[in-house]
Design a protein around this motif. Structure first.
Motif, PDB file in Angstrom:
ATOM      1  N   THR A  92      -2.411   1.014  -6.675  1.00  0.00           N
ATOM      2  CA  THR A  92      -2.245   2.133  -7.596  1.00  0.00           C
ATOM      3  C   THR A  92      -3.477   2.302  -8.481  1.00  0.00           C
ATOM      4  N   SER A  93      -3.972   1.182  -9.021  1.00  0.00           N
ATOM      5  CA  SER A  93      -5.164   1.227  -9.866  1.00  0.00           C
ATOM      6  C   SER A  93      -6.371   1.725  -9.091  1.00  0.00           C
ATOM      7  N   LEU A  94      -6.545   1.243  -7.853  1.00  0.00           N
ATOM      8  CA  LEU A  94      -7.672   1.654  -7.020  1.00  0.00           C
ATOM      9  C   LEU A  94      -7.642   3.155  -6.739  1.00  0.00           C
ATOM     10  N   LEU A  95      -6.474   3.678  -6.405  1.00  0.00           N
ATOM     11  CA  LEU A  95      -6.349   5.114  -6.128  1.00  0.00           C
ATOM     12  C   LEU A  95      -6.698   5.944  -7.362  1.00  0.00           C
ATOM     13  N   ALA A  96      -6.283   5.473  -8.535  1.00  0.00           N
ATOM     14  CA  ALA A  96      -6.593   6.197  -9.769  1.00  0.00           C
ATOM     15  C   ALA A  96      -8.106   6.216 -10.020  1.00  0.00           C
ATOM     16  N   LEU A  97      -8.771   5.081  -9.790  1.00  0.00           N
ATOM     17  CA  LEU A  97     -10.229   5.020  -9.971  1.00  0.00           C
ATOM     18  C   LEU A  97     -10.938   5.941  -8.981  1.00  0.00           C
ATOM     19  N   ALA A 133       0.831  -1.206   0.000  1.00  0.00           N
ATOM     20  CA  ALA A 133       0.000   0.000   0.000  1.00  0.00           C
ATOM     21  C   ALA A 133       0.866   1.256   0.000  1.00  0.00           C
ATOM     22  N   SER A 134       1.917   1.261   0.818  1.00  0.00           N
ATOM     23  CA  SER A 134       2.810   2.425   0.893  1.00  0.00           C
ATOM     24  C   SER A 134       3.491   2.689  -0.448  1.00  0.00           C
ATOM     25  N   ILE A 135       4.027   1.634  -1.039  1.00  0.00           N
ATOM     26  CA  ILE A 135       4.680   1.773  -2.336  1.00  0.00           C
ATOM     27  C   ILE A 135       3.658   2.154  -3.406  1.00  0.00           C
ATOM     28  N   GLY A 136       2.444   1.592  -3.293  1.00  0.00           N
ATOM     29  CA  GLY A 136       1.400   1.899  -4.253  1.00  0.00           C
ATOM     30  C   GLY A 136       1.019   3.371  -4.267  1.00  0.00           C
ATOM     31  N   VAL A 137       0.986   3.995  -3.086  1.00  0.00           N
ATOM     32  CA  VAL A 137       0.691   5.430  -3.013  1.00  0.00           C
ATOM     33  C   VAL A 137       1.735   6.222  -3.801  1.00  0.00           C
ATOM     34  N   CYS A 138       2.998   5.861  -3.623  1.00  0.00           N
ATOM     35  CA  CYS A 138       4.073   6.556  -4.331  1.00  0.00           C
ATOM     36  C   CYS A 138       3.986   6.322  -5.843  1.00  0.00           C
ATOM     37  N   ILE A 139       3.690   5.084  -6.233  1.00  0.00           N
ATOM     38  CA  ILE A 139       3.556   4.783  -7.657  1.00  0.00           C
ATOM     39  C   ILE A 139       2.409   5.577  -8.256  1.00  0.00           C
ATOM     40  N   PHE A 140       1.285   5.655  -7.521  1.00  0.00           N
ATOM     41  CA  PHE A 140       0.125   6.395  -8.023  1.00  0.00           C
ATOM     42  C   PHE A 140       0.484   7.854  -8.305  1.00  0.00           C
ATOM     43  N   PHE A 141       1.052   8.526  -7.314  1.00  0.00           N
ATOM     44  CA  PHE A 141       1.383   9.937  -7.507  1.00  0.00           C
ATOM     45  C   PHE A 141       2.461  10.109  -8.578  1.00  0.00           C
TER      46      PHE A 141
END
Length: 302
Positions: free
Chosen positions: A196-201, A79-87
């Motif tokens: 990352t996908s979830l945050l984008a949606l 989740a932590s890495i995913g937040v960074c990837i999303f931004f």
């Protein structure tokens, strides 16, 4: 075997992990132009969501046997890495709406000299003289790359978003290395890609971005980019178990070079000063690594 033959056989010093990361940069460099083309058929967040949902699905299919062992620490790491990837990717994708793929790649490379600065802030390890020289070269390169006149720094919206995205990628690199030794890289990869996908949606209704009409172009690029993203993240998480964050970022410095080559083939033409700026950014990356090789050599003698 003669002495000279023995010496020549020792010349290749790259490990399997480092060679894998070099291959990643080649794939990564080609993604900038592909994303720019995809944005003709989709908004930035929907494309990021589709791209990383595809990547998460592919990574999950490759990791079915180990997914049941997912731990809370791996969920937190992903989740932590995913937040960074999303931004990082969302801001980069927004930036590609207004700047060329070559310029985007060189600005994104600024995350390399950012890594030792962030390590200073987080781990209290101050950068060495060579790191500061590398940061200075990279900053001068950014000025030449983005300023219409030499010696001026004028960041447009696309450049500024891409630069902030580069900061997110730098944090991602540090987090991957922080968790790499204590988690299963395959499970973490699935979590971070899905997150990352979830945050984008979730971001689409907030920004008012609509779902685009169906397009085979979008489906094709998203599928190819999803596969590339899955392979990139799996490789990074695996390789950085034995490759230091700074050495990894130096290898990643080849990314904008490949992106520039591909962009030029596609017809992009950066001005001379911008090309010089890009070269200085890459030089800053390489210079910032020199200190680590010197330190290792000194420690070997002690």
């Amino acid at each position: 075997m003669s002495h000279s033959q023995q010496e020549s056989s020792r010349l290749p010093t790259l490990s399997r992990q480092e060679l894998a990361l070099i291959a990643v940069t080649m794939v990564w460099g080609g993604t900038f132009l592909a994303v720019q083309i995809a944005l003709t058929a989709s908004g930035p967040l929907f494309f990021v969501a589709l791209r990383f949902a595809t990547a998460a699905l592919l990574a999950a299919l490759l990791s079915l046997k180990v997914l049941r062992g997912l731990t809370l620490r791996e969920l937190w790491a992903g989740a932590s890495i995913g937040v960074c990837i999303f931004f990082g990717y969302a801001l980069q994708t927004y930036g590609l709406q207004t700047i060329s793929s070559s310029k985007s790649a060189f600005i994104t490379a600024m995350y390399v000299p950012m890594v030792p600065l962030l390590q200073w802030c987080v781990l209290k390890r101050p950068p060495s003289l060579m790191s500061w020289i590398g940061v200075t070269l990279a900053f001068v390169g950014l000025v030449l790359l983005t300023g219409p006149d030499a010696g001026t720094l004028e960041l447009g919206k696309g450049e500024l978003l891409t630069l902030i995205g580069a900061l997110s990628i730098a944090v991602e690199i540090i987090l991957i290395s922080r968790f790499a030794g204590s988690v299963d890289s395959r499970r973490v990869t699935v979590v971070q890609l899905a997150f990352t996908s979830l945050l984008a949606l979730l971001g689409m209704p907030i920004t008012g971005e609509p779902i685009p009409p169906f397009s085979w172009l979008l489906v094709g690029i998203a599928t190819a980019m999803g596969l590339a993203s899955a392979l990139i993240q799996l490789t990074m998480n695996w390789a950085q178990k034995s490759v230091s964050p700074t050495r990894a970022t130096v290898i990643y410095a080849g990314e904008p070079v490949w992106a520039g080559i591909i962009g030029r083939i596609a017809g992009e033409r950066l001005p001379g000063l911008a090309l010089l700026g890009g070269a200085l950014i890459v030089a800053g990356v390489i210079v910032s690594e020199l200190k680590f090789r010197v330190r290792r050599g000194r420690r070997a003698k002690d």
